[in-house]
Design an enzyme around this catalytic site. Sequence first.
Site, PDB file in Angstrom:
ATOM      1  N   ALA A 207       0.903  -1.040  -0.044  1.00  0.00           N
ATOM      2  CA  ALA A 207       0.135  -0.067  -0.063  1.00  0.00           C
ATOM      3  C   ALA A 207       0.907   1.239   0.184  1.00  0.00           C
ATOM      4  O   ALA A 207       1.676   1.355   0.919  1.00  0.00           O
ATOM      5  CB  ALA A 207      -1.017   0.176   1.105  1.00  0.00           C
ATOM      6  N   HIS A 208       0.747   1.926  -0.877  1.00  0.00           N
ATOM      7  CA  HIS A 208       1.857   3.154  -1.365  1.00  0.00           C
ATOM      8  C   HIS A 208       1.027   4.234  -1.808  1.00  0.00           C
ATOM      9  O   HIS A 208       1.603   5.451  -1.885  1.00  0.00           O
ATOM     10  CB  HIS A 208       2.995   2.785  -1.960  1.00  0.00           C
ATOM     11  CG  HIS A 208       3.029   2.658  -3.344  1.00  0.00           C
ATOM     12  ND1 HIS A 208       2.465   1.414  -3.983  1.00  0.00           N
ATOM     13  CD2 HIS A 208       3.120   3.427  -4.313  1.00  0.00           C
ATOM     14  CE1 HIS A 208       2.456   1.361  -5.286  1.00  0.00           C
ATOM     15  NE2 HIS A 208       2.644   2.648  -5.406  1.00  0.00           N
ATOM     16  N   ARG A 209      -0.177   4.042  -2.719  1.00  0.00           N
ATOM     17  CA  ARG A 209      -0.693   4.974  -3.401  1.00  0.00           C
ATOM     18  C   ARG A 209      -1.152   6.138  -2.769  1.00  0.00           C
ATOM     19  O   ARG A 209      -1.555   6.218  -1.436  1.00  0.00           O
ATOM     20  CB  ARG A 209      -2.102   4.355  -4.174  1.00  0.00           C
ATOM     21  CG  ARG A 209      -2.543   5.529  -5.390  1.00  0.00           C
ATOM     22  CD  ARG A 209      -3.454   4.573  -6.075  1.00  0.00           C
ATOM     23  NE  ARG A 209      -2.768   3.517  -7.044  1.00  0.00           N
ATOM     24  CZ  ARG A 209      -2.400   3.879  -8.123  1.00  0.00           C
ATOM     25  NH1 ARG A 209      -2.290   5.012  -8.455  1.00  0.00           N
ATOM     26  NH2 ARG A 209      -1.674   2.841  -8.604  1.00  0.00           N
ATOM     27  N   ALA A 210      -0.913   7.489  -3.066  1.00  0.00           N
ATOM     28  CA  ALA A 210      -0.820   8.778  -2.513  1.00  0.00           C
ATOM     29  C   ALA A 210      -2.450   8.880  -2.176  1.00  0.00           C
ATOM     30  O   ALA A 210      -2.765   9.183  -0.871  1.00  0.00           O
ATOM     31  CB  ALA A 210      -0.434   9.789  -3.320  1.00  0.00           C
ATOM     32  N   ASP A 284      -2.803  -1.934  -3.765  1.00  0.00           N
ATOM     33  CA  ASP A 284      -2.986  -0.844  -4.685  1.00  0.00           C
ATOM     34  C   ASP A 284      -2.232  -0.263  -5.650  1.00  0.00           C
ATOM     35  O   ASP A 284      -2.495   0.944  -6.165  1.00  0.00           O
ATOM     36  CB  ASP A 284      -3.580   0.244  -3.501  1.00  0.00           C
ATOM     37  CG  ASP A 284      -2.003   1.069  -2.909  1.00  0.00           C
ATOM     38  OD1 ASP A 284      -1.003   0.441  -3.409  1.00  0.00           O
ATOM     39  OD2 ASP A 284      -2.231   2.008  -1.991  1.00  0.00           O
TER      40      ASP A 284
END
Length: 374
Positions: A207-210, A284
């Site tokens: 999970a890293h999406r802004a 994500d």
Amino acid sequence: MGDTRFVTILGTRPEIIKLSPIIRKFGDDNVPNAVIHTGQHYSENLDAVFFEQLDLPPPEYNLDVGSGSHGRQTAEMLARIEDVLADERPDAVLVQGDTNSVLAGALASAKLDVELAHVEAGLRSFDRRMPEEVNRVLTDHAADYLFAPTEQSKEYLRAEGISDDRIFVTGNTIVDAVEQHRKLAAQRSTVLDEHDLIPGEFCLMTAHRASNVDDPGRFACILDGVASFAEETDSDIVYPLHPRAESMLAAHDLPVPDVIRVIEPQDFLDFLRLESASALVFTDSGGVQEEACILNTPCVTMRTATERPETLEVNANVLVGTDPDRIRTAGEQMLSATRDWPNPFGNGTAAERIVDALLNGDDPSDGRSGGTRP
């Protein structure tokens, strides 16, 4: 081939991975190609390892742009890329995907009247709130060569008025990359032993999406949903923590539930090994959706839209948003999914087809106003 020369622009690790088969093909065929690394993800050490692992020469140009707002970052890359292109005077510029590096490369090429080749063209989430969607749409409409990974991507481009003579269906270079490095990862990677993981007995999370991690409410829901799944199924969850996500956890004082095991970010071979050996992936990331599909690992995507609908169509992936109950329920369903779906992204010859089209294909600018070859 003549004096044809290319410039390839990349700025993130997914771009390095997906462009590596093309860069390698250029090298094997002795085709002049200069690589510009924008430094968008500003992890020089990790990126250097990626180039080394993928057996790629170091980039000719490192712009070291680093972080910043979307506008400032893109503007700085645009100015610096333009300087390089003015010196190099390539026949064509290659970009891949939907990052700010891609948009900056597309704009610089257009301003200098240099032909643009967009690898992985035609992906659409139809969610203009995503900066990546805007980047990919604008790049497609600036490009002279649009290398669509699937027939569906081609149809999206045609629906937007892009002519057939600019579109080439090639498959996705991630298949080339995964096939070239899957066995190598199994042979060389020690990540499973290092973390006491048994193939098929753990689940992987990214999970890293802004839009997810910058919002403390959404990030908390993701963590709660995955943790709930882990508790209900007695599953071991491994979470390689992206630097952006790590900084957001600290900024928002968000605890990671104990059932989620946080580990350091992984290089490509180690991450590929984790994906291949995991029972299920929560993510994500667009790229992880593709890789999991190719590796026949079930995927739960914590977004409401995807630009990889092919993964949904073959039942390799499901969209759940960030609702904790939906994440848990979908995880339980996908954990028992049949893992024999067909790979919708091609047969691993995308790089060969792309290079062949660039060197020998019809000039897509013929018969159009402007856009003539330099």
